[in-house]
Each structure stands twice: as structure tokens, then as C-alpha cells.
Design a protein around this motif. Structure first.
Motif, mmCIF file in Angstrom:
data_model
loop_
_atom_site.group_PDB
_atom_site.id
_atom_site.type_symbol
_atom_site.label_atom_id
_atom_site.label_comp_id
_atom_site.label_asym_id
_atom_site.label_seq_id
_atom_site.Cartn_x
_atom_site.Cartn_y
_atom_site.Cartn_z
ATOM 1 N N ALA A 241 0.836 -1.204 0.000
ATOM 2 C CA ALA A 241 0.000 0.000 0.000
ATOM 3 C C ALA A 241 0.872 1.255 0.000
ATOM 4 O O ALA A 241 1.916 1.300 0.649
ATOM 5 N N ILE A 242 0.417 2.283 -0.747
ATOM 6 C CA ILE A 242 1.142 3.557 -0.789
ATOM 7 C C ILE A 242 0.484 4.494 0.225
ATOM 8 O O ILE A 242 -0.728 4.740 0.170
ATOM 9 N N GLU A 243 1.308 4.995 1.151
ATOM 10 C CA GLU A 243 0.807 5.918 2.177
ATOM 11 C C GLU A 243 0.909 7.338 1.611
ATOM 12 O O GLU A 243 1.992 7.913 1.551
ATOM 13 N N CYS A 244 -0.213 7.873 1.154
ATOM 14 C CA CYS A 244 -0.199 9.208 0.535
ATOM 15 C C CYS A 244 -0.483 10.290 1.570
ATOM 16 O O CYS A 244 -1.450 10.209 2.321
ATOM 17 N N CYS A 245 0.354 11.313 1.560
ATOM 18 C CA CYS A 245 0.251 12.399 2.543
ATOM 19 C C CYS A 245 0.120 13.700 1.747
ATOM 20 O O CYS A 245 1.133 14.325 1.389
ATOM 21 N N PHE A 263 -1.870 10.777 -5.620
ATOM 22 C CA PHE A 263 -2.975 9.998 -5.044
ATOM 23 C C PHE A 263 -4.054 9.757 -6.100
ATOM 24 O O PHE A 263 -4.600 8.660 -6.196
ATOM 25 N N ARG A 264 -4.364 10.787 -6.885
ATOM 26 C CA ARG A 264 -5.458 10.675 -7.854
ATOM 27 C C ARG A 264 -5.220 9.484 -8.811
ATOM 28 O O ARG A 264 -6.082 8.635 -8.988
ATOM 29 N N ASN A 265 -4.042 9.456 -9.389
ATOM 30 C CA ASN A 265 -3.736 8.401 -10.363
ATOM 31 C C ASN A 265 -3.792 7.016 -9.715
ATOM 32 O O ASN A 265 -4.387 6.083 -10.251
ATOM 33 N N VAL A 275 -3.639 4.605 0.689
ATOM 34 C CA VAL A 275 -4.301 5.093 1.903
ATOM 35 C C VAL A 275 -3.934 6.570 2.106
ATOM 36 O O VAL A 275 -2.920 7.043 1.598
ATOM 37 N N LEU A 276 -4.783 7.277 2.836
ATOM 38 C CA LEU A 276 -4.513 8.688 3.148
ATOM 39 C C LEU A 276 -3.946 8.790 4.561
ATOM 40 O O LEU A 276 -4.478 8.170 5.482
ATOM 41 N N CYS A 277 -2.885 9.588 4.706
ATOM 42 C CA CYS A 277 -2.235 9.720 6.018
ATOM 43 C C CYS A 277 -1.838 11.191 6.223
ATOM 44 O O CYS A 277 -1.872 11.986 5.282
ATOM 45 N N THR A 278 -1.396 11.522 7.447
ATOM 46 C CA THR A 278 -1.033 12.921 7.728
ATOM 47 C C THR A 278 0.470 13.190 7.667
ATOM 48 O O THR A 278 0.880 14.307 7.428
ATOM 49 N N GLU A 291 -7.313 15.758 5.579
ATOM 50 C CA GLU A 291 -6.765 15.078 4.388
ATOM 51 C C GLU A 291 -7.900 14.458 3.563
ATOM 52 O O GLU A 291 -7.898 14.523 2.336
ATOM 53 N N PHE A 292 -8.901 13.897 4.243
ATOM 54 C CA PHE A 292 -10.069 13.356 3.523
ATOM 55 C C PHE A 292 -10.842 14.492 2.837
ATOM 56 O O PHE A 292 -11.307 14.345 1.703
#
Ligand code: 6MZ
Length: 339
Positions: A241-245, A263-265, A275-278, A291-292
Motif C-alpha cells: 500500500a502507498i501511504e499518501c500524505c 494519489f489521484r492516479n 491510503v490517506l495519512c497525515t 486530508e479526507f
């Protein structure tokens, strides 16, 4: 329900949060007041210094870490900071927090003391704030391999004592410093000890190092900003999983603007789990809810998308299947009742 309230109340899963980057300006002042007293010279000085960090880029944020590290170099400072960071995530309705920090030798503490103090802070923070918390132990690539070895060697003792709190290893630090290849034997040792591994990978443009990291293998990838399509595809095949910040990358200028975030792509192409992270919510003045909301604003994230992202985060959390099952239930119940 208003979307801001919906997102705030949504039970969330945070997988990428550095302890010393997760304290907001208000929380640092609260910490300073507790440590020095709000009428002390130290407190006034601290408050003045804080205003120097309004706008940080990648270099500036590493200067702010040095500043934070002074505040958390004592047992009391570190213990309180851990509890306050946990409180702030709980306030944002984070149900599961994977906190990460780099054990340090300070004037008052050895690495062992540092780790023990954070673990005690986690135990207390969980009791006080109704939140599940585990810890990733960070290896700082800007430090020596000997430092990393020292860190890895102290883990076994604490793993058995603090049952299920230590979840894995994080490879991080200033991406412009150090070489991944030097740390491979240490990380291999951690893997042999059954520790999960999250690697800061492709935070800056460094394709050969990224290839080496992918070849080595990881359980999750921090940032993934400069992954080529081929590299992303490889990680996707390995279910990494890629942790996107989002805010962190925009503020550090490794991504020009939110609308251009990778993140979009990744999310729309489903090329890899994402996943979305801070990252450092204190330094970048954000929250996981924010972030959401940014992802909603710039990528038209729907409520089902939010649920999907939260469940993906559960799938890739470094916890047991039983814990994952409980977390999925909490998330599904919220979406069933609110959507
Ligand atoms: C790489 C980062 C980071 O460990 O003292 N850290 N490493 N990239 C980033 N992107 C902005 N943000 C934080 O927390 C601060 C430390 O976490 C790592 C750095 O090593 C930083 O010194 P702890 O709790």
C-alpha cells in the motif's frame, strides 16, 4: 449531515504519523506550559520560536524536527508529548493510530529509555483516550548504520514486555541524506525478527534507489511521489500500500499542488492499494479529517470512496486479523448508519 461533520465523526485509520511531527502549535504550547510554566522565560522563548515555522518546505521541516527534539529530550517532555499526540488523534476520531518515532540518545535518556518512555506514554494515552495505538520504530537514514543497529537490537526486550504495541519498522529521515543500501543488513535483521516494514520510498526523485528498495521488499511504501508507472505496478503486484500524505507533499513542494497529487492516479487506476495519512500533522497544520476533505475537494471523493480508503487502511495495518475484523466492523457500522 454536513460533510465536515461527517468526515470528522468518521472512524479513521492513521498509518503514517511521526510522533515529533504530530504536535500542533497549540499542543506544543500546552506542552511548554506544562514543562516550564506559562509565565516562564522558556515558555515565552518557545512561543516566539514557534512563529518561525509558519511555512515549512522539506528543508524547513527538518529544522522544525530539531526544535521539537529539544522539547522531547527529557522523560517528562517525551511522555507528555506522546500522550498529547495520541489525544489529538483521538479528538479527530482516529480509531486506530500507528505512531512512529526514532529512538534517540539524549542527555537524559538512552535509546532504551526513550523507547520505554514512548511505550509507557502509549499505554497511558490508550487508557485515557479510547483509541487503539501501535508503534513503528523509525530508522533515520541520516544517522549512522551503527545507530540503526543499536535501535534494532533493543527492540526484542520491549516487544515481549509491551505485548502487541510494537508493530514494525519505519525507514525514514531526510531523503537527501544517507544511502538505503547501507541499511539493508539492519532491515533484513528486523525482517528476520518478523517485524513489518514501511519504507519512505520515492519521496524525492531517486529512481535507482527506489528500484533497490522495491527489490529489497517492503510491506508499505511511504509517499511514493516519484514512482514510475513500472515501479508502481511492481508494488501493486506485491500488494504494497502507498501511504499518501497530500498536505505534507504540497507544503514540502515535492508535489506542486493538491490537484496534481499522485494519489489521484493511484486511486483511480487502482494500480496499487492506497491510503490517506497525515505524516506530520502538527508541522503541516492538518488532521486526517482534513486530508479526507482535501481529497474530496480535489478528487471528488465520495462517501463510498472514503469507506473504501478506510477499509484499505485496515487491510494494510500492522495488526492481527482479529483487530482488523473489529476495525472493519466499526467503520462499516458508521457508514451503514450515516449513509
Ligand atoms: C522523511 C520524515 C518526514 O521520529 O522524532 N520524518 N522523514 N520524510 C518526511 N517527510 C516530511 N517527516 C518526519 O519524528 C520526526 C522524525 O521523523 C522523520 C525524520 O527522521 C524526523 O526527524 P520522530 O518522532
Amino acid at each position: 449531515m454536513n460533510i465536515n461533520i461527517f468526515v470528522h465523526e468518521m472512524p479513521k485509520v492513521e498509518l503514517h504519523a511521526h510522533l515529533n511531527g504530530s504536535l500542533s502549535v497549540n499542543t506544543i504550547q500546552e506542552l511548554g506550559a506544562k514543562l516550564y510554566g506559562s509565565k516562564s522565560e522558556e515558555f515565552t522563548h518557545l512561543s516566539e520560536q514557534l512563529t518561525n515555522f509558519d511555512n515549512v518546505d522539506l528543508g524547513g521541516c527538518f529544522e522544525k524536527f530539531d526544535f521539537m527534539h529539544k522539547l522531547t529530550s527529557t522523560r517528562r517532555g517525551l511522555h507528555l508529548a506522546t500522550i498529547l499526540a495520541i489525544r489529538d488523534f483521538a479528538k479527530d476520531n482516529v480509531a486506530y493510530l500507528e505512531l512512529r518515532t526514532t529512538p534517540k540518545n539524549t542527555e537524559e535518556m538512552s535509546k532504551k529509555d526513550y523507547l520505554e518512555c514512548v511505550l509507557e506514554g502509549i499505554v497511558r494515552g490508550k487508557e485515557l483516550h479510547n483509541i487503539l495505538v501501535t508503534l513503528l520504530i523509525s530508522i533515520d537514514r541520516s544517522q549512522s548504520v551503527a545507530e540503526a543497529e543499536e535501535t534494532i537490537n533493543i527492540i526484542p526486550k520491549f516487544r515481549s514486555r509491551y505485548n502487541n504495541i510494537i508493530a514494525g519498522i519505519d525507514f525514514s529521515g531526510n531523503p537527501n541524506k544517507g544511502n538505503f543500501s547501507d541499511f539493508k543488513p539492519v532491515l533484513e535483521k528486523a525482517r528476520e525478527d518478523n517485524l513489518k516494514l514501511s519504507v519512505h520510498c520515492a519521496e524525492i526523485h531517486n529512481p535507482s534507489e527506489v528500484d533497490e528498495m522495491i527489490e529489497f521488499g517492503m510491506d508499505r511504501c511511504g509517499h511514493g511521489t516519484f514512482l514510475t508507472d513500472q515501479q508502481l505496478h511492481k508494488l501493486g503486484k506485491q500488494k504494497v500500500a502507498i501511504e499518501c500524505c497530500l498536505t505534507s507533499n504540497v507544503k514540502c513542494s515535492t508535489v506542486a499542488k493538491y490537484s496534481e497529487h499522485h494519489f489521484r492516479n493511484i486511486f483511480t487506476s487502482e494500480s496499487a492499494p492506497v491510503v490517506l495519512c497525515t505524516d506530520d500533522c502538527g508541522i503541516f497544520n492538518t488532521t486526517l479529517s482534513n486530508e479526507f476533505l482535501m481529497a474530496k475537494k480535489y478528487f471528488a471523493l465520495s462517501k463510498p470512496d472514503m469507506m473504501k480508503l478506510s477499509l484499505t487502511a485496515v487491510d494494510h495495518a500492522f495488526v492481527s486479523e482479529n483487530v482488523k475484523r473489529d476495525l472493519r466492523r466499526i467503520i462499516e457500522r458508521y457508514f451503514d448508519s450515516e449513509c
